[in-house]
Design a protein around this motif. Sequence first.
Motif, PDB file in Angstrom:
ATOM      1  N   GLY A 296       0.786  -1.220   0.000  1.00 48.04           N
ATOM      2  CA  GLY A 296       0.000   0.000   0.000  1.00 48.04           C
ATOM      3  C   GLY A 296       0.817   1.269   0.000  1.00 48.04           C
ATOM      4  O   GLY A 296       0.520   2.208   0.737  1.00 48.04           O
ATOM      5  N   ALA A 297       1.842   1.339  -0.843  1.00 48.51           N
ATOM      6  CA  ALA A 297       2.730   2.500  -0.905  1.00 48.51           C
ATOM      7  C   ALA A 297       3.423   2.738   0.427  1.00 48.51           C
ATOM      8  O   ALA A 297       3.781   3.865   0.766  1.00 48.51           O
ATOM      9  CB  ALA A 297       1.971   3.754  -1.353  1.00 48.51           C
ATOM     10  N   GLY A 298       3.603   1.668   1.178  1.00 52.41           N
ATOM     11  CA  GLY A 298       4.277   1.768   2.457  1.00 52.41           C
ATOM     12  C   GLY A 298       5.772   1.578   2.331  1.00 52.41           C
ATOM     13  O   GLY A 298       6.337   1.545   1.227  1.00 52.41           O
ATOM     14  N   PHE A 299       6.424   1.437   3.493  1.00 55.53           N
ATOM     15  CA  PHE A 299       7.879   1.367   3.545  1.00 55.53           C
ATOM     16  C   PHE A 299       8.315   0.183   4.404  1.00 55.53           C
ATOM     17  O   PHE A 299       7.607  -0.254   5.300  1.00 55.53           O
ATOM     18  CB  PHE A 299       8.449   2.659   4.141  1.00 55.53           C
ATOM     19  CG  PHE A 299       8.009   3.899   3.422  1.00 55.53           C
ATOM     20  CD1 PHE A 299       8.662   4.331   2.288  1.00 55.53           C
ATOM     21  CD2 PHE A 299       6.912   4.623   3.882  1.00 55.53           C
ATOM     22  CE1 PHE A 299       8.252   5.479   1.620  1.00 55.53           C
ATOM     23  CE2 PHE A 299       6.497   5.774   3.227  1.00 55.53           C
ATOM     24  CZ  PHE A 299       7.160   6.196   2.090  1.00 55.53           C
ATOM     25  N   ARG A 300       9.513  -0.281   4.107  1.00 56.57           N
ATOM     26  CA  ARG A 300      10.108  -1.369   4.882  1.00 56.57           C
ATOM     27  C   ARG A 300      11.575  -1.075   5.121  1.00 56.57           C
ATOM     28  O   ARG A 300      12.292  -0.695   4.181  1.00 56.57           O
ATOM     29  CB  ARG A 300       9.960  -2.700   4.137  1.00 56.57           C
ATOM     30  CG  ARG A 300      10.681  -3.856   4.807  1.00 56.57           C
ATOM     31  CD  ARG A 300      10.695  -5.105   3.947  1.00 56.57           C
ATOM     32  NE  ARG A 300      11.509  -6.138   4.561  1.00 56.57           N
ATOM     33  CZ  ARG A 300      11.792  -7.330   3.990  1.00 56.57           C
ATOM     34  NH1 ARG A 300      11.303  -7.600   2.790  1.00 56.57           N
ATOM     35  NH2 ARG A 300      12.544  -8.215   4.622  1.00 56.57           N
ATOM     36  N   PHE A 301      12.010  -1.236   6.344  1.00 58.06           N
ATOM     37  CA  PHE A 301      13.431  -1.102   6.649  1.00 58.06           C
ATOM     38  C   PHE A 301      14.188  -2.316   6.120  1.00 58.06           C
ATOM     39  O   PHE A 301      13.741  -3.455   6.259  1.00 58.06           O
ATOM     40  CB  PHE A 301      13.662  -1.021   8.160  1.00 58.06           C
ATOM     41  CG  PHE A 301      13.351   0.320   8.780  1.00 58.06           C
ATOM     42  CD1 PHE A 301      12.945   1.396   8.014  1.00 58.06           C
ATOM     43  CD2 PHE A 301      13.491   0.498  10.148  1.00 58.06           C
ATOM     44  CE1 PHE A 301      12.662   2.624   8.581  1.00 58.06           C
ATOM     45  CE2 PHE A 301      13.218   1.730  10.738  1.00 58.06           C
ATOM     46  CZ  PHE A 301      12.806   2.786   9.951  1.00 58.06           C
ATOM     47  N   ARG A 302      15.338  -2.056   5.528  1.00 60.37           N
ATOM     48  CA  ARG A 302      16.282  -3.114   5.191  1.00 60.37           C
ATOM     49  C   ARG A 302      17.462  -2.999   6.143  1.00 60.37           C
ATOM     50  O   ARG A 302      18.098  -1.952   6.232  1.00 60.37           O
ATOM     51  CB  ARG A 302      16.750  -2.983   3.751  1.00 60.37           C
ATOM     52  CG  ARG A 302      15.729  -3.423   2.723  1.00 60.37           C
ATOM     53  CD  ARG A 302      15.586  -4.926   2.687  1.00 60.37           C
ATOM     54  NE  ARG A 302      14.851  -5.353   1.502  1.00 60.37           N
ATOM     55  CZ  ARG A 302      14.492  -6.606   1.272  1.00 60.37           C
ATOM     56  NH1 ARG A 302      14.815  -7.546   2.151  1.00 60.37           N
ATOM     57  NH2 ARG A 302      13.832  -6.933   0.191  1.00 60.37           N
ATOM     58  N   PHE A 303      17.732  -4.071   6.844  1.00 60.49           N
ATOM     59  CA  PHE A 303      18.801  -4.070   7.829  1.00 60.49           C
ATOM     60  C   PHE A 303      20.078  -4.637   7.227  1.00 60.49           C
ATOM     61  O   PHE A 303      20.043  -5.324   6.202  1.00 60.49           O
ATOM     62  CB  PHE A 303      18.374  -4.890   9.049  1.00 60.49           C
ATOM     63  CG  PHE A 303      17.160  -4.338   9.736  1.00 60.49           C
ATOM     64  CD1 PHE A 303      17.251  -3.227  10.549  1.00 60.49           C
ATOM     65  CD2 PHE A 303      15.910  -4.926   9.544  1.00 60.49           C
ATOM     66  CE1 PHE A 303      16.131  -2.710  11.176  1.00 60.49           C
ATOM     67  CE2 PHE A 303      14.778  -4.417  10.158  1.00 60.49           C
ATOM     68  CZ  PHE A 303      14.886  -3.300  10.979  1.00 60.49           C
ATOM     69  N   PRO A 304      21.214  -4.363   7.840  1.00 61.37           N
ATOM     70  CA  PRO A 304      22.465  -4.934   7.341  1.00 61.37           C
ATOM     71  C   PRO A 304      22.378  -6.456   7.240  1.00 61.37           C
ATOM     72  O   PRO A 304      21.815  -7.115   8.120  1.00 61.37           O
ATOM     73  CB  PRO A 304      23.490  -4.498   8.396  1.00 61.37           C
ATOM     74  CG  PRO A 304      22.919  -3.251   8.980  1.00 61.37           C
ATOM     75  CD  PRO A 304      21.431  -3.462   8.992  1.00 61.37           C
ATOM     76  N   ASP A 305      22.928  -6.995   6.163  1.00 61.56           N
ATOM     77  CA  ASP A 305      22.894  -8.443   5.960  1.00 61.56           C
ATOM     78  C   ASP A 305      23.859  -9.132   6.917  1.00 61.56           C
ATOM     79  O   ASP A 305      24.961  -8.651   7.186  1.00 61.56           O
ATOM     80  CB  ASP A 305      23.294  -8.782   4.516  1.00 61.56           C
ATOM     81  CG  ASP A 305      22.252  -8.325   3.513  1.00 61.56           C
ATOM     82  OD1 ASP A 305      21.065  -8.296   3.873  1.00 61.56           O
ATOM     83  OD2 ASP A 305      22.637  -7.995   2.377  1.00 61.56           O
ATOM     84  N   GLY A 306      23.421 -10.288   7.408  1.00 64.07           N
ATOM     85  CA  GLY A 306      24.299 -11.129   8.200  1.00 64.07           C
ATOM     86  C   GLY A 306      24.424 -10.680   9.644  1.00 64.07           C
ATOM     87  O   GLY A 306      24.007  -9.587  10.027  1.00 64.07           O
ATOM     88  N   ILE A 307      24.980 -11.565  10.430  1.00 65.11           N
ATOM     89  CA  ILE A 307      25.199 -11.297  11.849  1.00 65.11           C
ATOM     90  C   ILE A 307      26.667 -11.589  12.171  1.00 65.11           C
ATOM     91  O   ILE A 307      27.316 -12.386  11.495  1.00 65.11           O
ATOM     92  CB  ILE A 307      24.284 -12.161  12.739  1.00 65.11           C
ATOM     93  CG1 ILE A 307      24.499 -13.640  12.449  1.00 65.11           C
ATOM     94  CG2 ILE A 307      22.826 -11.783  12.559  1.00 65.11           C
ATOM     95  CD1 ILE A 307      23.706 -14.568  13.349  1.00 65.11           C
TER      96      ILE A 307
END
Length: 583
Positions: A291-302
Amino acid sequence: MIAAATGRPVAMGTFLNYRRWIRENEPDAAACERDAARWADAPASPCVTIVMPCYNSRADHLESAVSSVLAQTYPHWELILVADDSEGAPVSELLARQEERDPRIQSVVTGRTGGISAATNAGARAGHGPIIAFLDHDDRLHRFALSWIVDAFGSHASAQFVFTDEDKLDASGRRCDPYFKPGFNRALLYSRNYVNHAVAIRRPAFERAGGLDPALDGAQDHDLLLRVLEREGAGAFHHIPRIAYHWRVSPDRSSFSESQHERSWNAGRDALLEHIQRTGMPVRDVVSAHGAGFRFRFPDGISPGEVSIIVATRDRGDLLQACLADFVSRPDLGGVEIVVVDNGSRDPDTLSWLDQMTERHPGFRVVRDEGDFNYSRLVNRGVSESHGAVLLLLNNDVLDGNPGWLDELVGWARLAWVGCAGAALHYPDGSLQHGGIVLGPGGGAGHYERGAAAGQAGMFGHLRLARSVTAVTAACLALRREVFDAVDGFDEVAFPTSFSDVDFCLRVGEAGYENVWTPHARLTHLEGASRGREGGASVPVSYRCAMDELAARWGHRIERDPFVNENLDASSESVRLRRSATR
């Protein structure tokens, strides 16, 4: 741990009985007269400056918007109409006609097309009220809108920004599609600007935030919210659970953010990225969501050893192997530490597999606990034997996570304001088992929209957006060790099993953190496969005792979950309207 519901009805889409709800719950003509009389007899009350930018305004819609202001039961207002130039109809002439309707109306002509932010800032400067409210030139305010807003500011001295519920006006002008919002919800604000409309802000807070940023037209209101959050804190926001704003939906709507979706979305992304940079949150990108929203992308891996996975188990090695298959198939366990708390397993195959894992993987350890089953004790024991800065509590009957599910949960758990992060758990048939925990169902707690069909966005689209919730299930829960320690872990005495996660999350919330549910970490939960389900026709004494303890300790929260709108039925896991409310 919450007992499974015996039935799983879920309301989707919109409310079919909304018009009846309006008749039964909203103020009638007599209530409007009483409220107008109340304000007429009241001592000096604050003036509300209503700012309305106008650009290519339709005469009939503008007339309707202004009429809704004139109809307010609260009389102390000034309406600033800002002509942001035009490519068609002479807006300044339209505004001049509106000025003639009431001396409290004045127009400002900017002389150029500066955009909605510049126009709004000009209108705010032209006004004098200590409260600033905003109204689009083709929308309408409920007759009580200003009365509710002024009452809220008067009753909550710390409130700097108030917002209300809203609905829409269809092409025929009929009210439809209500949005009954939660209270302030940081994760949902990061997923979309759920706050607008109606909104009002104290003038000093507006000035401290620097007004609206013309560089972010299309998401200028979202950006303002983020800057107010940074400067004033989450406690500065106050939600009024009333439909105070009617947002017009029509094919020719000229509002910036509907006619230029892509530019508006990009501006919203920029506002979030700037907020992330200013606050130092470890988020690497913002991408599109439902719905035209947003999502955080976090750093890959731990980082190696950063995450400790705590799993309590007894026998059922088949479940445990399926649960941990993705980790034990890697030589380094994917960089995690695994602590299995074995509560008296006797099955030879299970014991043999555990021995094999400990020999094969240095990061795989088994802690023996021969006592009676006490989930809280087992979790506390596992945490005490682990070393990671981030803890993942995982049931042995949770499996088949989507790619990146662990990065998603750990990413949320790393954020300083987040307490517990929970996943979207599904039954084997794909229907929803856990969409976050809400207080109220069954007199205790339940799972939001349990049973929603696979792929459903849910009411208000909330099943597709990360959002703050009162609690999340410990079947799959990530948090920082410092948060766990701050609340002294799980309560082994009062909540040995049932509602242990609810109590834990409530204490985390009391400590100043927000718990977050994310739909972007998805796993399958074979609920009750290991020990069976509680609840249903035969409720054990231990469950009833835990329910009584929950009511005694958290009754004040059960009465009003801040993440559930009070116009919705708090007794149901489904989202449906409450039948009666105070007019």
